[in-house]
Design a protein around this motif. Structure first.
Motif, PDB file in Angstrom:
ATOM      1  N   LYS A 119       0.827  -1.210   0.000  1.00  0.00           N
ATOM      2  CA  LYS A 119       0.000   0.000   0.000  1.00  0.00           C
ATOM      3  C   LYS A 119       0.860   1.258   0.000  1.00  0.00           C
ATOM      4  N   ALA A 120       1.929   1.254   0.800  1.00  0.00           N
ATOM      5  CA  ALA A 120       2.784   2.436   0.887  1.00  0.00           C
ATOM      6  C   ALA A 120       3.448   2.739  -0.453  1.00  0.00           C
ATOM      7  N   VAL A 121       3.918   1.707  -1.145  1.00  0.00           N
ATOM      8  CA  VAL A 121       4.545   1.904  -2.452  1.00  0.00           C
ATOM      9  C   VAL A 121       3.534   2.488  -3.440  1.00  0.00           C
ATOM     10  N   CYS A 122       2.316   1.949  -3.465  1.00  0.00           N
ATOM     11  CA  CYS A 122       1.305   2.435  -4.403  1.00  0.00           C
ATOM     12  C   CYS A 122       0.881   3.869  -4.091  1.00  0.00           C
ATOM     13  N   ARG A 123       0.770   4.176  -2.823  1.00  0.00           N
ATOM     14  CA  ARG A 123       0.410   5.558  -2.457  1.00  0.00           C
ATOM     15  C   ARG A 123       1.533   6.527  -2.814  1.00  0.00           C
ATOM     16  N   GLU A 124       2.767   6.108  -2.589  1.00  0.00           N
ATOM     17  CA  GLU A 124       3.916   6.961  -2.905  1.00  0.00           C
ATOM     18  C   GLU A 124       3.963   7.252  -4.399  1.00  0.00           C
ATOM     19  N   ALA A 125       3.504   6.310  -5.230  1.00  0.00           N
ATOM     20  CA  ALA A 125       3.542   6.466  -6.677  1.00  0.00           C
ATOM     21  C   ALA A 125       2.234   7.033  -7.239  1.00  0.00           C
ATOM     22  N   SER A 126       1.284   7.373  -6.384  1.00  0.00           N
ATOM     23  CA  SER A 126      -0.036   7.854  -6.826  1.00  0.00           C
ATOM     24  C   SER A 126      -0.652   6.879  -7.832  1.00  0.00           C
ATOM     25  N   TYR A 127      -0.648   5.614  -7.453  1.00  0.00           N
ATOM     26  CA  TYR A 127      -1.059   4.540  -8.355  1.00  0.00           C
ATOM     27  C   TYR A 127      -2.572   4.432  -8.438  1.00  0.00           C
ATOM     28  N   SER A 128      -3.070   4.061  -9.620  1.00  0.00           N
ATOM     29  CA  SER A 128      -4.485   3.726  -9.788  1.00  0.00           C
ATOM     30  C   SER A 128      -4.584   2.559 -10.752  1.00  0.00           C
ATOM     31  N   GLY A 129      -5.562   1.686 -10.514  1.00  0.00           N
ATOM     32  CA  GLY A 129      -5.748   0.506 -11.352  1.00  0.00           C
ATOM     33  C   GLY A 129      -5.375  -0.751 -10.600  1.00  0.00           C
ATOM     34  N   ALA A 130      -5.293  -1.856 -11.331  1.00  0.00           N
ATOM     35  CA  ALA A 130      -4.843  -3.116 -10.748  1.00  0.00           C
ATOM     36  C   ALA A 130      -3.330  -3.211 -10.885  1.00  0.00           C
ATOM     37  N   GLY A 131      -2.678  -3.702  -9.855  1.00  0.00           N
ATOM     38  CA  GLY A 131      -1.225  -3.850  -9.898  1.00  0.00           C
ATOM     39  C   GLY A 131      -0.784  -4.895  -8.889  1.00  0.00           C
ATOM     40  N   THR A 132       0.456  -5.306  -8.994  1.00  0.00           N
ATOM     41  CA  THR A 132       0.989  -6.315  -8.091  1.00  0.00           C
ATOM     42  C   THR A 132       2.338  -5.868  -7.553  1.00  0.00           C
ATOM     43  N   VAL A 133       2.480  -5.883  -6.246  1.00  0.00           N
ATOM     44  CA  VAL A 133       3.747  -5.568  -5.600  1.00  0.00           C
ATOM     45  C   VAL A 133       4.360  -6.891  -5.170  1.00  0.00           C
ATOM     46  N   VAL A 156      11.708 -10.343   4.618  1.00  0.00           N
ATOM     47  CA  VAL A 156      10.903  -9.930   3.464  1.00  0.00           C
ATOM     48  C   VAL A 156      11.636  -8.815   2.736  1.00  0.00           C
ATOM     49  N   ALA A 157      11.771  -8.915   1.401  1.00  0.00           N
ATOM     50  CA  ALA A 157      12.467  -7.903   0.606  1.00  0.00           C
ATOM     51  C   ALA A 157      11.637  -7.538  -0.609  1.00  0.00           C
ATOM     52  N   PHE A 158      11.445  -6.241  -0.826  1.00  0.00           N
ATOM     53  CA  PHE A 158      10.738  -5.743  -2.014  1.00  0.00           C
ATOM     54  C   PHE A 158      11.468  -6.183  -3.282  1.00  0.00           C
ATOM     55  N   LEU A 159      10.714  -6.631  -4.280  1.00  0.00           N
ATOM     56  CA  LEU A 159      11.285  -7.077  -5.538  1.00  0.00           C
ATOM     57  C   LEU A 159      10.975  -6.111  -6.675  1.00  0.00           C
ATOM     58  N   GLU A 160       9.685  -5.914  -6.973  1.00  0.00           N
ATOM     59  CA  GLU A 160       9.296  -5.052  -8.083  1.00  0.00           C
ATOM     60  C   GLU A 160       7.796  -4.827  -8.040  1.00  0.00           C
ATOM     61  N   VAL A 161       7.336  -3.961  -8.944  1.00  0.00           N
ATOM     62  CA  VAL A 161       5.905  -3.717  -9.116  1.00  0.00           C
ATOM     63  C   VAL A 161       5.536  -4.025 -10.562  1.00  0.00           C
ATOM     64  N   ASN A 162       4.497  -4.816 -10.743  1.00  0.00           N
ATOM     65  CA  ASN A 162       3.952  -5.046 -12.086  1.00  0.00           C
ATOM     66  C   ASN A 162       2.744  -4.149 -12.259  1.00  0.00           C
ATOM     67  N   THR A 163       2.846  -3.193 -13.176  1.00  0.00           N
ATOM     68  CA  THR A 163       1.802  -2.174 -13.345  1.00  0.00           C
ATOM     69  C   THR A 163       0.756  -2.646 -14.349  1.00  0.00           C
ATOM     70  N   ARG A 164       0.201  -3.804 -14.092  1.00  0.00           N
ATOM     71  CA  ARG A 164      -0.741  -4.423 -15.028  1.00  0.00           C
ATOM     72  C   ARG A 164      -1.462  -5.553 -14.317  1.00  0.00           C
ATOM     73  N   LEU A 165      -2.354  -6.201 -15.045  1.00  0.00           N
ATOM     74  CA  LEU A 165      -2.985  -7.421 -14.581  1.00  0.00           C
ATOM     75  C   LEU A 165      -1.966  -8.552 -14.651  1.00  0.00           C
ATOM     76  N   GLN A 166      -1.956  -9.441 -13.653  1.00  0.00           N
ATOM     77  CA  GLN A 166      -1.025 -10.554 -13.631  1.00  0.00           C
ATOM     78  C   GLN A 166      -1.635 -11.795 -14.298  1.00  0.00           C
ATOM     79  N   VAL A 167      -0.782 -12.652 -14.828  1.00  0.00           N
ATOM     80  CA  VAL A 167      -1.244 -13.919 -15.380  1.00  0.00           C
ATOM     81  C   VAL A 167      -2.050 -14.685 -14.329  1.00  0.00           C
ATOM     82  N   GLU A 168      -1.600 -14.639 -13.092  1.00  0.00           N
ATOM     83  CA  GLU A 168      -2.188 -15.450 -12.030  1.00  0.00           C
ATOM     84  C   GLU A 168      -3.361 -14.784 -11.326  1.00  0.00           C
TER      85      GLU A 168
END
Length: 589
Positions: A259-273, A283-295
């Protein structure tokens, strides 16, 4: 919003077309020549040809996609996943054309889709991180400097990539140069950009991700977690939701950081952190997929929330229908049904599907982009369909999965079904007390011996089409027909329409025809694909096991190693040429 152009192919294009129908919207499919008869073309309200077969001239061609939207009267574009789904330039071009972009803003894609700036956002958001380069590394020498400073193993990653493409794990210093070059090549092919960065690679971690929905009004929720640790070549094979065997503290850390990453980026839509969970629980942050995921279906099955419908609502400016994180119900697995030969190291297996028959029963969902008779083209991703199995709890879902996988039948191409059937019996995966798998479990721990599929690589239609002009009620129309149909027409002695030139098949000249000679010196292609690069010069001395040539199929590169000691002579496959499985590439004598 009334008509959505789907800038994609395969099962995700079918999935989006059905979501549009559920929402009362019309849909527009686009297709490469080889996909003219594909399932997604018939699933949409209407379809438009992109002309060509290479990704660069079809699903990655922004002007063609925008022209199709204009021709069809579409007022919105959904990019699906892969291809241009995380391309900020495409998102901006869609908006500039006066269309609705079903996804996050171009700026959010630019910031989070670039793994380097995503790390900077994660730092500001307070998300946990591993050591990484401050920006793109321009050369293999810079990657080597990072390794010397931070130690091995390292991961070389495409800055604009995802799905395991353009990602190379390096465990030896002398592998850095070729791994860097390969990561850049894969990134260019799959995403159109080759910038890469480097970070420390955590060995034997779990891969856990948080599904996020955020509207344009500041609301952000986590719709659940998924575990995606079962991977090969850093691409997921099996996923499950919710992620099992996490502590409450780990789950809360993942939710809060996402949530913090998405708020920091002013994100909207579906995404995966996405996060890595190390063996010690870190636990270590890896990346953000700014789209719908296959899964995404396993999250849908365990929450009752249609994520594609939510994407449509958010793009239309509507607020989220809920503002608290939904609690999961039951447990769900997704098995990616890829055209890959497990017995040959998960080599891509293009060809034609002879038969396709799915399971039935409680808790079964099958999202497919193919059917009996479908062409599996070598230039696109190997994913055919997804089998989703849901139960009241993890153990019931596993029991249902065993039955469903036994009933699932695909013939004509090699698939990963034998692996799936084996893994749902493996103790590391099925334990009731802990998850014993990690992201390299298949390469290091999976001991099941699966035989190579004897049908592998026997037939790979090239999907070439040619255009002829016909008169219909006095109106001249361009009609695309399969090249092999016209070739057969010519060979039969029938009259070929005026203006149509029938060329001979190019595969033999490119080393495409599988040779039948028994010369023990023949170095043969283990898969069908494109010759990317020769790693040795003609006349070079090689030892058995030395990498000799790089092949690419379904967006993934594979090195062909020398099968014996000797000198490389009689190179028959040129760089850029297409070869079939079993074709002779060169002689080693």
């Amino acid at each position: 919003m009334r008509k959505v152009l789907i800038a994609n192919r395969g099962e995700i294009a079918v999935r989006i077309a059905r979501a549009c129908e559920d929402a009362g919207l019309e849909s527009v499919a686009v297709y490469a020549d080889v996909d003219a008869d594909a399932m997604h073309v018939g699933a949409a309200t209407e379809a438009y040809s992109l002309g060509g077969n290479a990704p660069s001239e079809t699903y990655l061609d922004i002007p063609k996609l925008l022209q199709a939207a204009a021709d069809s009267g579409a007022d919105a574009i959904h990019p699906g996943y892969g291809f241009l789904s995380e391309n900020a330039g495409f998102a901006q071009a869609v908006l500039d054309a006066g269309l609705t972009w079903i996804g996050p803003t171009p700026e959010a894609i630019r910031q989070l889709g670039n793994k380097i700036t995503a790390r900077e956002i994660a730092v500001r958001a307070g998300a946990p991180l591993v050591a990484g380069s401050d920006g793109p590394v321009a050369t293999a020498a810079e990657a080597r400097e990072f390794a010397e400073q931070h130690g091995l193993p390292i991961a070389i990653k495409a800055a604009f990539g995802g799905g395991g493409r353009g990602l190379k794990v390096v465990r030896e210093m002398d592998q850095i140069e070729e791994s860097f070059d390969s990561a850049v090549r894969e990134a260019v092919v799959a995403f159109g950009r080759g910038e890469c960065f480097v970070e420390r690679y955590l060995d034997r971690p779990r891969h856990v991700e948080a599904q996020v929905l955020a509207d344009q009004h500041g609301n952000v929720v986590v719709v659940g977690t998924r575990d995606c640790s079962l991977q090969r070549r850093h691409q997921k094979l099996v996923e499950e939701a919710p992620a099992p065997f996490l502590t409450e503290a780990q789950t809360r850390q993942i939710y809060d950081a996402a949530k913090a990453v998405c708020r920091e980026a002013s994100y909207s839509g579906a995404g995966t952190v996405e996060f890595l969970v190390a063996a010690d629980g870190t636990v270590a942050f890896l990346e953000v997929n700014t789209r719908l995921q296959v899964e995404h279906p396993i999250t849908e099955e365990t929450t009752g929330i249609d994520l594609v419908q939510e994407q449509l609502r958010i793009a239309a400016g509507e607020p989220l229908r809920f503002t608290s994180d939904p609690a999961p119900r039951g447990h769900s697995f997704e098995f990616r049904l890829n055209a890959e030969d497990v017995g040959r190291g998960f080599l891509p297996s293009p060809g034609t599907i002879t038969s396709f028959s799915g399971p039935t029963g409680p808790g079964i969902r099958l999202d497919s982009g193919v059917r009996s008779g479908s062409i599996v083209a070598p230039q696109f991703d190997s994913l055919l369909a997804k089998l989703i199995v849901t139960g009241a709890d993890r153990q019931q879902a596993l029991r249902r999965a065993r039955r469903a996988l036994a009933e699932m039948q695909i013939t004509g191409v090699a698939t990963v079904l034998p692996f799936h059937r084996a893994v749902v019996q493996a103790a590391d995966f099925t334990s009731e007390t802990a998850l014993g798998i990690h992201t390299r479990w298949i390469e290091t721990d999976f001991a099941d011996s699966i035989a190579a599929d004897p049908e592998f690589g026997t037939s790979v239609p090239d999907g070439e089409r040619r255009t002829i002009t016909v008169d219909v009620d006095g109106r001249r129309l361009a009609v695309g027909l399969p090249a092999d149909l016209l070739d057969g027409w010519a060979r039969s002695g029938g009259a070929v329409p005026a203006g149509v030139s029938v060329a001979s098949s190019p595969t033999a000249a490119d080393g495409g025809a599988a040779a039948t000679s028994g010369d023990p010196g023949e170095l043969r292609a283990g898969m069908s694909g494109t010759v990317v690069k020769w790693l040795v010069e003609p006349g070079a001395e090689v030892a058995a096991g030395d990498p000799v040539v790089v092949l690419e199929a379904m967006k993934m590169e594979t090195q062909v190693a020398a099968h014996r000691d000797g000198k490389v002579t009689d190179v028959r496959a040129k760089s850029g040429g297409v070869v079939m499985a079993g074709a002779v590439l060169a002689l080693i004598s």
